[in-house]
Motif scaffolding. Sequence first.
Motif, short mmCIF file in Angstrom:
data_model
loop_
_atom_site.label_atom_id
_atom_site.label_comp_id
_atom_site.label_asym_id
_atom_site.label_seq_id
_atom_site.Cartn_x
_atom_site.Cartn_y
_atom_site.Cartn_z
N GLY A 75 11.40 -8.46 -3.18
CA GLY A 75 10.47 -7.19 -3.24
C GLY A 75 11.20 -6.08 -3.85
O GLY A 75 12.20 -5.57 -3.18
N VAL A 76 10.66 -5.28 -4.75
CA VAL A 76 11.20 -3.88 -5.08
C VAL A 76 9.99 -2.84 -4.80
O VAL A 76 8.94 -2.99 -5.04
N PHE A 77 10.52 -1.86 -4.07
CA PHE A 77 9.54 -0.66 -3.65
C PHE A 77 9.77 0.68 -4.40
O PHE A 77 11.12 0.96 -4.71
N ALA A 78 8.90 1.17 -4.69
CA ALA A 78 9.16 2.44 -5.38
C ALA A 78 7.66 3.59 -4.91
O ALA A 78 6.82 3.13 -4.50
N SER A 79 7.79 4.84 -5.71
CA SER A 79 6.46 5.66 -5.48
C SER A 79 5.22 5.10 -6.11
O SER A 79 5.80 4.49 -7.53
N GLU A 80 4.23 5.20 -5.72
CA GLU A 80 3.00 4.84 -6.32
C GLU A 80 2.92 5.00 -8.10
O GLU A 80 2.54 4.34 -8.73
N PRO A 81 3.16 6.44 -8.32
CA PRO A 81 2.98 6.72 -9.97
C PRO A 81 4.15 6.04 -10.86
O PRO A 81 3.56 5.94 -11.88
N VAL A 82 4.99 5.28 -10.31
CA VAL A 82 5.82 4.69 -11.14
C VAL A 82 5.75 3.07 -11.14
O VAL A 82 6.37 2.48 -11.66
N ARG A 92 0.96 -4.60 -6.10
CA ARG A 92 -0.11 -4.40 -5.08
C ARG A 92 -0.95 -3.23 -5.31
O ARG A 92 -0.42 -2.04 -5.32
N GLU A 93 -1.96 -3.16 -5.45
CA GLU A 93 -3.16 -2.32 -5.65
C GLU A 93 -3.56 -1.59 -4.57
O GLU A 93 -3.51 -0.44 -4.07
N ASN A 94 -3.86 -2.52 -3.52
CA ASN A 94 -4.38 -2.11 -2.14
C ASN A 94 -4.28 -3.57 -1.34
O ASN A 94 -3.68 -4.63 -1.85
N ASP A 95 -4.68 -3.34 -0.04
CA ASP A 95 -4.47 -4.54 0.79
C ASP A 95 -5.34 -5.88 0.41
O ASP A 95 -5.08 -6.98 0.80
N SER A 96 -6.20 -5.52 -0.66
CA SER A 96 -7.08 -6.78 -0.94
C SER A 96 -7.05 -7.23 -2.53
O SER A 96 -7.40 -8.24 -2.86
N SER A 123 12.19 10.21 -4.38
CA SER A 123 11.88 10.72 -5.64
C SER A 123 11.14 9.35 -6.43
O SER A 123 11.39 8.47 -6.13
N THR A 124 10.51 9.83 -7.60
CA THR A 124 9.89 9.04 -8.60
C THR A 124 11.09 7.88 -9.21
O THR A 124 10.59 7.00 -9.79
N SER A 125 12.41 8.23 -9.40
CA SER A 125 13.26 7.50 -9.87
C SER A 125 13.88 6.65 -8.95
O SER A 125 14.62 5.74 -9.33
N ASP A 126 13.58 6.81 -7.65
CA ASP A 126 14.22 5.88 -6.58
C ASP A 126 13.59 4.39 -6.50
O ASP A 126 12.29 4.54 -6.49
#
Length: 299
Positions: free
Chosen positions: A228-235, A255-259, A212-215
Amino acid sequence: QAPARRLVLALDGIDYRDIVDARARGLFAQFREPSRLISTFPSISDIAWHDILEVQPPKGYQRIYYSNAFNDVVGGALDAIRPIEFEDRMDMAFGAKFHHLGAYLISNTVAKREVDVTVRDFFDYRGQRTVYVYNVGPDALQHTRGDLPKYLEHLDRRLNQLQARYRQETGQPLEIVVLSDHGHNRGVNASFLPVVKHLAAWGFHAGTTIRSTSDVAFSVDGVTTGFGVFASEPVIDSLARALLELEGVDLVTTRENDSVFIVRRDSLSARIERRTGEGEDRYRYVALVGDPLAYGTLT
């Protein structure tokens, strides 16, 4: 058979500034002036050494890492101390599983011992042009606040002894190349940060999977100054702001995208752009608000 003509000694975590200071004390007089290398960002050994040596990259950014493909943290306790790909490519890398653990438990002893074994066993590698050696000891020594100046004195003395023996046997100088993967921030008062507790106050739940977006998911392998911290894109933006609010966090990159990547420090921000082509990657640093990496001060 004749001994090798060159020794490439890869020392983990030796700062350019410390070599400059050592030379000012008269050490490493046989070497040319030291020069800087550009490390990876963040400057984590597993990534940096693979990039420097141009060998197969590691499976993750650390030996224990969050995998997007599996949506889970991959690896266990033994993975943190096992040899990794670049070590397996070395002629000498002290690759026993528990060598890394010992390097942190008795860091001063292990770091010096690595140098001693390197000098002792160099002449065992005859019939090849170059001997590649990796020492993890100096990095562990600094993480555990060991005596780096004494280590460098020991290194200089033993390399001089190696050079003298080589000249005696061959009549020629031995080419010795010493390099490192990153420096240290010299955070002598560094402490563990309450990342999980802090993120919980912002409504995030730390675990090994993201449902979920809270994870959020992350793994910190040992004593490190970047993770590194990973989360859903909207948050992502709110997560970055939350991390910046934690005392002890100096820099947050998203990171916005690969570039395209965004770098934040306090209220400052900049964009890092990558362009790939013609066999190499090129990067551009664009200040957005202020200069978070202080690149404007470099000449």
